[in-house]
Design a protein around this motif. Structure first.
Motif, short mmCIF file in Angstrom:
data_model
loop_
_atom_site.label_atom_id
_atom_site.label_comp_id
_atom_site.label_asym_id
_atom_site.label_seq_id
_atom_site.Cartn_x
_atom_site.Cartn_y
_atom_site.Cartn_z
N PHE A 1 1.13 -1.26 -0.32
CA PHE A 1 0.02 0.09 -0.28
C PHE A 1 0.84 1.10 -0.07
CE2 PHE A 1 -2.52 -2.86 1.42
CZ PHE A 1 -4.10 -2.86 0.60
N GLY A 2 2.43 1.60 -0.42
CA GLY A 2 3.26 2.34 -0.25
C GLY A 2 3.45 3.33 1.09
N LYS A 3 3.07 1.91 2.06
CA LYS A 3 3.60 2.89 3.25
C LYS A 3 4.89 2.53 3.95
CE LYS A 3 -0.60 3.45 5.33
NZ LYS A 3 -1.17 4.84 5.71
N LYS A 4 5.62 3.34 4.42
CA LYS A 4 7.08 3.46 4.63
C LYS A 4 7.02 2.06 5.79
CE LYS A 4 8.12 8.03 3.92
NZ LYS A 4 8.78 8.88 4.58
N PRO A 5 8.37 1.45 6.02
CA PRO A 5 8.62 0.66 7.16
C PRO A 5 8.70 1.34 8.16
CG PRO A 5 10.14 -0.08 5.14
CD PRO A 5 9.53 1.96 4.91
N ASN A 6 8.17 0.22 9.24
CA ASN A 6 7.38 0.83 10.27
C ASN A 6 6.84 -0.45 11.66
OD1 ASN A 6 6.27 1.91 13.43
ND2 ASN A 6 4.64 2.31 11.85
N PRO A 7 9.07 -0.94 11.84
CA PRO A 7 8.68 -1.76 12.57
C PRO A 7 8.28 -2.06 13.73
CG PRO A 7 10.83 -1.52 11.07
CD PRO A 7 9.73 -0.56 11.38
N PRO A 8 8.03 -1.45 14.56
CA PRO A 8 7.58 -1.42 16.20
C PRO A 8 5.57 -0.85 15.47
CG PRO A 8 9.00 0.94 15.54
CD PRO A 8 8.81 0.33 14.51
N LEU A 9 5.41 -0.60 14.61
CA LEU A 9 3.78 -1.26 14.15
C LEU A 9 3.88 -2.98 13.93
CD1 LEU A 9 0.95 -0.28 13.68
CD2 LEU A 9 1.66 -0.39 11.43
N ILE A 10 4.90 -2.84 13.18
CA ILE A 10 5.08 -4.74 12.97
C ILE A 10 4.53 -5.49 14.14
CG2 ILE A 10 5.41 -6.90 11.71
CD1 ILE A 10 3.88 -5.00 9.97
N GLU A 11 5.91 -5.31 15.18
CA GLU A 11 5.93 -5.76 16.40
C GLU A 11 4.69 -5.73 17.17
OE1 GLU A 11 8.99 -5.59 19.96
OE2 GLU A 11 9.43 -4.84 18.31
N GLN A 12 3.66 -4.92 17.51
CA GLN A 12 3.15 -4.81 18.67
C GLN A 12 2.25 -5.54 18.21
OE1 GLN A 12 3.08 -2.77 21.10
NE2 GLN A 12 1.29 -3.91 21.54
N LEU A 13 1.90 -5.16 16.39
CA LEU A 13 0.38 -6.27 15.37
C LEU A 13 0.74 -7.80 16.08
CD1 LEU A 13 0.16 -4.71 12.11
CD2 LEU A 13 -1.38 -5.33 14.05
N HIS B 1 -1.59 -2.21 6.89
CA HIS B 1 -1.08 -0.34 6.52
C HIS B 1 -2.23 0.47 7.13
CE1 HIS B 1 -4.59 -2.64 4.61
NE2 HIS B 1 -5.20 -1.15 4.19
N GLU B 2 -2.21 0.19 8.49
CA GLU B 2 -3.55 0.91 9.30
C GLU B 2 -4.81 1.69 8.93
OE1 GLU B 2 -0.52 3.54 11.46
OE2 GLU B 2 0.71 3.10 10.04
N PRO B 3 -5.91 0.31 8.27
CA PRO B 3 -6.09 0.76 7.07
C PRO B 3 -7.44 1.48 8.64
CG PRO B 3 -7.12 -1.16 8.07
CD PRO B 3 -5.62 -1.52 8.35
N LYS B 4 -8.10 2.48 8.38
CA LYS B 4 -9.14 3.26 9.24
C LYS B 4 -11.24 2.10 8.72
CE LYS B 4 -7.27 6.84 9.99
NZ LYS B 4 -6.75 6.85 11.32
#
Length: 308
Positions: free
Chosen positions: A106-118, A151-154
């Motif tokens: 979805f063109g989102k920049k890498p976000n390791p902390p977000l993936i870790e939390q998920l 990708h943090e959808p709404k």
């Protein structure tokens, strides 16, 4: 007010002639949990597939937070996360890489902390380096959920997300859903476990044979359509009901040892008090009383039967 999703006159007719959806109108509010209930083949998955751009509609219009799903497909789709019924995962990839890749799509920049939390929220953290093929069916389902949220959808669609999974995952799932809703995510779920919808949904929609029968606030649906029952255990056996009680919907059961009174919410305040007073006036001694209320499942079954 702009809705999370607006659906107008949506129809889908397949080449075989099957009308999977018939002029569905539905506005889904931002931040709500909407449960879509219906028997197999009712059109729930077709509806979700059209909104997510997987299936083309025959007629009608759909917008996602104001973006048309056809003319503004990318803008609409990036706002949606989808957990489908079927398991579609990259067998030879690791859990971490699979979820991270979904975010990149979805063109989102890498976000390791977000993936870790998920992964921690879904009890997948200790499996982050495992290949998907090594996971159980329940763990693969957890990966599907993580992919949908990467990708943090709404807006999040959950199509039978807990079908065939263990109780622990079901519990984790609903805890996560509540946290997401608190964060402003709109959630649309289909489920065969109607008690889940009863517990977690704000509104309930019922679909049958491609038609949206109703969409109602859950509490209002229970109030309007829920039937209640008062069971009165008697101290002495009653041969027949006195004529003075003819104005109530009563049945004499268990050999005359109990009276069953069936009523709706509108009659609740006056009906029970009046009945007990009339029983006393008629000289009928009461041993015990108990009440029951129909569940959302009872209401769902009634609505589907009526629509047929």
């Amino acid at each position: 007010m702009q809705h999370a999703i607006s659906i107008s006159k949506l129809s889908k007719v397949y080449d075989s002639g099957l009308a999977a959806l018939q002029e569905v109108d539905l506005d889904i509010r931002n931040g709500e949990i909407l449960a879509l209930l219906g028997p197999n083949g009712a059109g729930k998955t077709t509806l979700i597939s059209i909104v997510c751009g997987i299936v083309n509609a025959t007629n009608g219009k759909v917008s996602v937070q104001g973006h048309d799903i056809i003319s503004e497909f990318r803008a609409a789709r990036e706002r949606i996360g989808l957990v489908p019924q079927e398991l579609h995962v990259e067998t030879f990839e690791t859990v971490w890489d699979t979820v991270s890749y979904s975010r990149g799509l979805f063109g989102k920049k890498p976000n390791p902390p977000l993936i870790e939390q998920l992964l921690k929220d879904l009890t997948l953290w200790d499996k982050k380096d495992s290949k998907i093929l090594e996971l159980s069916g329940g763990m693969k389902r957890r990966v599907m959920i993580a992919k949908a949220l990467a990708h943090e959808p709404k807006i999040l669609f959950l199509d039978e997300p807990t079908a065939g999974v263990d109780v622990e995952l079901r519990k984790d799932m609903w805890q996560l859903v509540r946290r997401l809703r608190e964060g402003g995510v709109t959630i649309i779920l289909t489920t065969h476990y109607i008690e889940e919808a009863e517990e977690i949904a704000d509104r309930v929609g019922v679909i049958n044979k491609g038609r949206l029968i109703l969409v109602e606030e859950k509490s209002e649906l229970m109030r309007k359509l829920g039937k209640k029952q008062l069971t009165v255990e008697l101290n002495e056996v009653l041969e027949t009901l006195p004529e003075a009680l003819g104005g109530y919907d009563l049945d004499l059961e268990n050999g005359g040892e109990r009276i069953v009174y069936r009523y709706n919410s509108q009659a609740e305040r006056t009906g029970i008090g009046s009945l007990l007073a009339d029983l006393n006036r008629a000289g009928i001694s009461v041993k015990d009383i108990a009440t029951e209320q129909s569940s959302l499942e009872d209401i769902f079954v009634t609505l589907v039967e009526e629509s047929r």
